[in-house]
Design a protein around this motif. Structure first.
Motif, short mmCIF file in Angstrom:
data_model
loop_
_atom_site.label_atom_id
_atom_site.label_comp_id
_atom_site.label_asym_id
_atom_site.label_seq_id
_atom_site.Cartn_x
_atom_site.Cartn_y
_atom_site.Cartn_z
N SER A 130 8.88 -6.32 7.97
CA SER A 130 9.58 -6.05 6.72
C SER A 130 9.76 -7.37 6.02
O SER A 130 10.22 -8.34 6.62
N LEU A 131 9.38 -7.41 4.75
CA LEU A 131 9.44 -8.63 3.97
C LEU A 131 10.54 -8.50 2.93
O LEU A 131 10.58 -7.51 2.20
N ASP A 132 11.44 -9.48 2.88
CA ASP A 132 12.51 -9.52 1.89
C ASP A 132 12.21 -10.64 0.90
O ASP A 132 11.96 -11.78 1.30
N PRO A 156 -9.17 -5.77 8.15
CA PRO A 156 -9.50 -5.16 6.87
C PRO A 156 -8.21 -5.00 6.06
O PRO A 156 -7.46 -4.04 6.22
N LEU A 157 -7.94 -5.97 5.22
CA LEU A 157 -6.65 -6.01 4.51
C LEU A 157 -6.44 -4.81 3.60
O LEU A 157 -5.31 -4.43 3.32
N GLU A 158 -7.53 -4.19 3.16
CA GLU A 158 -7.37 -3.00 2.31
C GLU A 158 -6.77 -1.83 3.08
O GLU A 158 -6.30 -0.87 2.49
N SER A 159 -6.78 -1.89 4.40
CA SER A 159 -6.22 -0.79 5.19
C SER A 159 -4.76 -1.01 5.57
O SER A 159 -4.18 -0.20 6.28
N VAL A 160 -4.16 -2.07 5.09
CA VAL A 160 -2.75 -2.33 5.38
C VAL A 160 -1.89 -1.38 4.55
O VAL A 160 -2.10 -1.21 3.35
N ARG A 161 -0.93 -0.76 5.20
CA ARG A 161 -0.02 0.16 4.52
C ARG A 161 1.19 -0.61 4.01
O ARG A 161 1.83 -1.35 4.78
N LEU A 162 1.54 -0.43 2.76
CA LEU A 162 2.71 -1.08 2.16
C LEU A 162 3.66 0.00 1.66
O LEU A 162 3.24 0.94 1.01
N SER A 163 4.94 -0.16 1.97
CA SER A 163 5.96 0.79 1.52
C SER A 163 7.11 0.01 0.91
O SER A 163 7.66 -0.89 1.56
N ILE A 172 5.47 -3.64 5.84
CA ILE A 172 4.04 -3.90 6.02
C ILE A 172 3.64 -3.34 7.38
O ILE A 172 4.19 -3.72 8.40
N THR A 173 2.67 -2.40 7.37
CA THR A 173 2.21 -1.78 8.60
C THR A 173 0.69 -1.80 8.65
O THR A 173 0.05 -1.15 7.84
N PRO A 174 0.10 -2.56 9.60
CA PRO A 174 -1.35 -2.47 9.76
C PRO A 174 -1.70 -1.11 10.35
O PRO A 174 -0.97 -0.60 11.20
N ARG A 175 -2.78 -0.53 9.90
CA ARG A 175 -3.18 0.81 10.41
C ARG A 175 -4.00 0.69 11.66
O ARG A 175 -4.64 -0.24 11.93
#
Length: 175
Positions: A130-132, A156-163, A172-175
């Motif tokens: 989690s980034l603050d 593959p940075l395009e597959s990183v999930r951001l919420s 930030i969650t890598p898939r």
């Protein structure tokens, strides 16, 4: 959980501060480690053990932390994610086999390096973070539009999930 912060100071490279709290059965341990970008004169850090060598990668930073160094200087060409990956290796004992955790820490480190101002990241044992700070998921996504290669893995940075968890908090969650 490992908490890492960064700030920019006038006339110097970034300083990454690694604060930690262990949640295991051992007594609570708190403290601070500094990973400082070399490139000018090293500030005076009274009372802290300063490393004598300039680290060039995450493995060298982690090795210095394992040896009890409090302040590690990094080379100008050091990967921007290396301090975060090294802190995770040191704190959690990650090895080359912990690919998911290493990938998550690498992404968190790249996002921290791309932020224009101070920010902090909490890294979990599995590499989720989690980034603050002052950022939006869309802006971070624009920074993560390619693949990133380290000696251990290709992410593959395009597959990183951001919420967007809150206006100033990003998961930030890598898939």
């Amino acid at each position: 959980m490992l908490r890492i912060g960064t700030w920019r100071s006038a006339g110097s490279r970034d300083v990454v501060v690694c604060g930690w709290r262990d949640g295991g059965p051992e007594p609570l341990e708190t403290g601070i480690k500094l990973i400082y970008g070399a490139g000018g004169p090293m500030p005076d850090f009274p009372g802290l053990r300063v490393g004598s060598l300039v680290a060039r990668c995450a493995e060298e930073i982690a090795e210095a932390l394992f040896q009890g160094v409090d302040v590690v200087a990094t080379a100008p060409d050091c990967c921007p994610a290396a301090p975060v990956v090294a802190a995770g290796r040191w704190h959690y004992g990650w090895t080359e086999g912990d690919l998911g955790a290493l990938a998550g820490a690498t992404v968190a480190g790249l996002v921290m390096a791309a932020q224009p101002g101070p920010c902090a990241v909490e890294i979990r044992r599995d590499g989720r973070s989690s980034l603050d700070g002052d950022m939006r998921a869309e802006a971070v996504r624009a920074c993560l539009a390619a693949r990133y290669r380290t000696p251990e893995l290709t992410i593959p940075l395009e597959s990183v999930r951001l919420s967007q968890e809150a206006p100033s908090r990003l998961l930030i969650t890598p898939r």
